[in-house]
Structures are given as structure tokens and as C-alpha cells.
Design a protein around this motif. Structure first.
Motif, short mmCIF file in Angstrom:
data_model
loop_
_atom_site.label_atom_id
_atom_site.label_comp_id
_atom_site.label_asym_id
_atom_site.label_seq_id
_atom_site.Cartn_x
_atom_site.Cartn_y
_atom_site.Cartn_z
N GLY A 115 -17.01 -2.87 0.09
CA GLY A 115 -17.07 -1.81 -0.91
C GLY A 115 -18.11 -1.99 -1.99
N GLN A 157 0.82 -1.21 0.00
CA GLN A 157 0.00 0.00 0.00
C GLN A 157 0.85 1.26 0.00
OE1 GLN A 157 -2.66 -0.30 3.37
NE2 GLN A 157 -3.39 -2.32 2.79
N ARG A 160 -11.73 -6.03 -3.67
CA ARG A 160 -12.95 -6.13 -2.86
C ARG A 160 -13.36 -7.58 -2.65
NH1 ARG A 160 -16.38 -1.11 -5.69
NH2 ARG A 160 -15.22 0.57 -4.64
N TYR A 164 -2.79 4.64 -3.19
CA TYR A 164 -4.09 5.13 -2.71
C TYR A 164 -5.18 4.11 -3.02
CZ TYR A 164 -8.26 8.03 -2.22
OH TYR A 164 -9.49 8.52 -1.85
N GLN A 222 -5.19 1.30 -0.59
CA GLN A 222 -5.64 1.67 0.75
C GLN A 222 -7.14 1.96 0.81
OE1 GLN A 222 -3.25 5.09 1.69
NE2 GLN A 222 -1.32 3.99 1.45
N HIS A 223 -7.71 2.39 -0.31
CA HIS A 223 -9.10 2.89 -0.28
C HIS A 223 -10.03 2.14 -1.22
CE1 HIS A 223 -7.87 6.46 2.09
NE2 HIS A 223 -6.77 6.42 1.37
N ILE A 257 -14.45 4.80 -5.53
CA ILE A 257 -13.30 5.30 -6.28
C ILE A 257 -13.67 5.49 -7.74
CG2 ILE A 257 -10.97 4.76 -7.10
CD1 ILE A 257 -10.46 3.27 -4.55
N ARG A 290 -12.18 0.02 -0.79
CA ARG A 290 -13.55 -0.21 -0.30
C ARG A 290 -14.43 1.03 -0.41
NH1 ARG A 290 -12.13 -2.69 5.48
NH2 ARG A 290 -10.44 -1.20 5.23
N GLU A 291 -13.80 2.15 -0.77
CA GLU A 291 -14.54 3.40 -0.92
C GLU A 291 -15.00 3.58 -2.36
OE1 GLU A 291 -11.98 6.49 0.52
OE2 GLU A 291 -11.45 5.36 2.33
#
Length: 297
Positions: free
Chosen positions: A262, A101, A239, A194, A197-198, A203, A200-201
Motif C-alpha cells: 500500500g 476485520q 502496511r 473496512y 480489510q482495505h 484510504i 493497502r488501498e
């Protein structure tokens, strides 16, 4: 041109790893690696590194990675001594670790080798005397362990290699952060980090491309060349991997796992899970398979 396979060097077929010191008194002929990457640490001297007809001067303290199918050679060697580590990228699934990450990892182990192979790119990691001394001690321990062939050798070498990867990635990132203007490689590496790390958001790939200063079309093409899949499919694989870990290791409801991983809703989660993994999440929980079915970096 010579083509080398990892089994020419590795002692055990089930352990795709080899480490050695190399002293070059003469030029090394142009060759490619068929099925492995090579991490090179220059311990002394200098040479000209020829990569696909491009010439790169290298010297003591330089660190670089050569990926498979990249033609390279050494010329004009002068007291040139290196340590080279040959490995397959599936030796350690860095995608599932925290070092995977970080921008430094992506820059050193994926982006720089890619750019070196495909364009005129002279940047590389340079270790100062203190850093090289630390790395040299780690390499000596690894070589002793490799040659001793004691029980648990694979486990220790995997751990030692991971420690070395972490140290070099940290060095790369620290040096890059000291530069006032981030290089294109670091901007892209930060974008990939990024994503790790993210994932699950929510994006948007278009925003990732913009942050890396690329057009969406160029970013998609570059990502696919580096990781063998599209950014969107890569996000889905991250995910799904996270969801499978929750399914195997918790008693959470599928609805909660879908949202925590996510996915926008459980219906889409079930549909994409069955499409990619050829079974339902509930069947996965019953079987609890442990084979790696996700794309590796």
C-alpha cells in the motif's frame, strides 16, 4: 475502591488469562481492573450493573466486556450467575486475523466497552436460548481445560477463547444486521472493519469519518482514544506489518513489497520503515525478527 490485577487470579504469569463461574448472592463492591479486560456472560438471574455511577439492568443471556480502568459493581443481585473471562488484549493479536476485520468484533470488544465507560450506553449483546446453550457448552470445556492444567493447556485455551470470540462477534453482527437502522456503534465498527480489510488501498481518513457520521476532528480523537494512535499511523502500522510478513516469508523485491503493502513508492516505503522500525527493509530480511513491534488493538 478496590483495584484488581490479573496476577491475583491467573495461574501462570506467562499466560495472561483466567476463567471462572461466579455466583453472586450479595452485591459486588465497586472495583477496577488494572491491567486486563473482562468478558462477562450472564448464565442466570439478574442484577443491576453499576458502571461509573450509571446503572444498567442485566439478565440471563446478556454478554458484555469491561475494559481496564473502568469502575463497575453489581447491585440488587437475584440468582445472579455469570462466567467471567479475564484477559489482556495482547493475548491474541486479533489485528492479524480475519475476525479482526469484522464489524461485530470491533463493536462488541472495543466500541461498546468504550461507550459504556464514557457515556450512558445501554446496548449489549443478548443471546437467545439456543445461542446461550452453545456458549455455555464452550465455557464448560474451557473451564475444564483451565482447571486440568495438562500439557498444551495454553494452546488449547487460546484456541477455545478465539472460537468463543468469533462466535460472539458473529452473533453481534447478525443481530445488528436484523435492525432496519444501523446504530452509531455499528456504523463506526463497519468503518474500522473496512480499514482492516482495505488498508493497502488509497484510504482517505476524511471519507472514513464521513462514513461513520463523524466530523474528521471527532473521528481522529475517538480513534486515538480507542486504539492509542491516529487513523493515519494505524494504517501505516498495518502496511508495515504486512510488508514485514512479505519480507520474512517471500523472496519478492522490495519495490514489489512496497506497492503490494500500500505504499505509494519504494522511496517513501524505505523512509517510513526506517523511521518506525529503526532499520532498513533489507536489514529486516537479514535478521528476520519475530517480536511484535506494531501497535495492538
Amino acid at each position: 475502591m478496590h483495584e484488581y490485577f490479573l496476577y491475583y487470579f491467573a495461574k501462570e504469569e506467562t499466560f495472561p488469562f483466567f476463567i471462572q463461574y461466579g455466583g453472586h448472592e450479595e452485591d459486588l463492591v465497586m472495583h477496577t481492573h488494572h491491567d486486563f479486560s473482562e468478558l462477562v456472560i450472564v448464565l442466570s438471574g439478574s442484577a443491576v450493573h453499576l458502571v461509573n455511577q450509571e446503572k444498567f439492568p442485566v439478565k440471563k443471556g446478556d454478554v458484555f466486556v469491561i475494559h481496564r480502568d473502568t469502575a463497575h459493581a453489581y447491585q440488587n443481585v437475584k440468582n445472579f450467575r455469570i462466567c467471567n473471562i479475564m484477559y489482556r488484549n495482547d493475548l491474541i493479536d486479533f489485528k492479524k486475523t480475519d475476525i479482526g476485520q469484522t464489524p461485530g468484533f470491533h463493536a462488541l470488544f472495543f466500541l461498546e466497552p468504550f461507550y459504556t465507560k464514557n457515556s450512558h450506553f445501554k446496548s449489549r449483546l443478548y443471546l437467545n436460548a439456543r445461542e446461550l446453550s452453545i456458549v455455555s457448552a464452550k465455557l464448560e470445556d474451557m473451564i475444564q481445560e483451565y482447571n486440568a492444567s495438562l500439557p498444551g493447556r495454553q494452546t488449547i485455551l487460546t484456541a477455545q477463547f478465539t472460537e468463543l470470540v468469533v462466535f460472539l462477534s458473529r452473533c453481534y453482527e447478525a443481530k445488528a444486521n436484523d435492525v432496519k437502522e444501523q446504530s452509531s456503534v455499528m456504523l463506526l465498527a463497519q468503518t474500522f472493519a473496512y480499514l482492516q480489510q482495505h488498508f493497502r488501498e488509497n484510504i482517505l481518513v476524511s471519507e472514513l469519518a464521513e462514513d461513520a457520521n463523524y466530523s474528521l476532528r471527532h473521528f481522529d480523537r475517538l480513534f486515538k482514544e480507542l486504539y492509542g494512535t491516529t487513523p493515519r499511523d494505524y494504517i501505516i502500522s498495518l502496511r508495515l506489518s504486512h510488508a514485514c510478513e512479505l519480507i520474512e516469508n517471500t523472496d519478492k523485491k522490495m519495490e514489489d513489497i512496497a506497492l503490494e503493502s500500500g505504499f505509494e513508492n519504494v522511496t517513501y516505503f524505505y523512509r517510513i520503515f526506517k523511521k518506525k522500525l529503526h532499520m532498513t527493509p533489507r536489514d529486516w530480511r537479514k535478521q528476520k525478527p519475530h517480536s511484535d513491534v506494531f501497535p495492538s488493538e
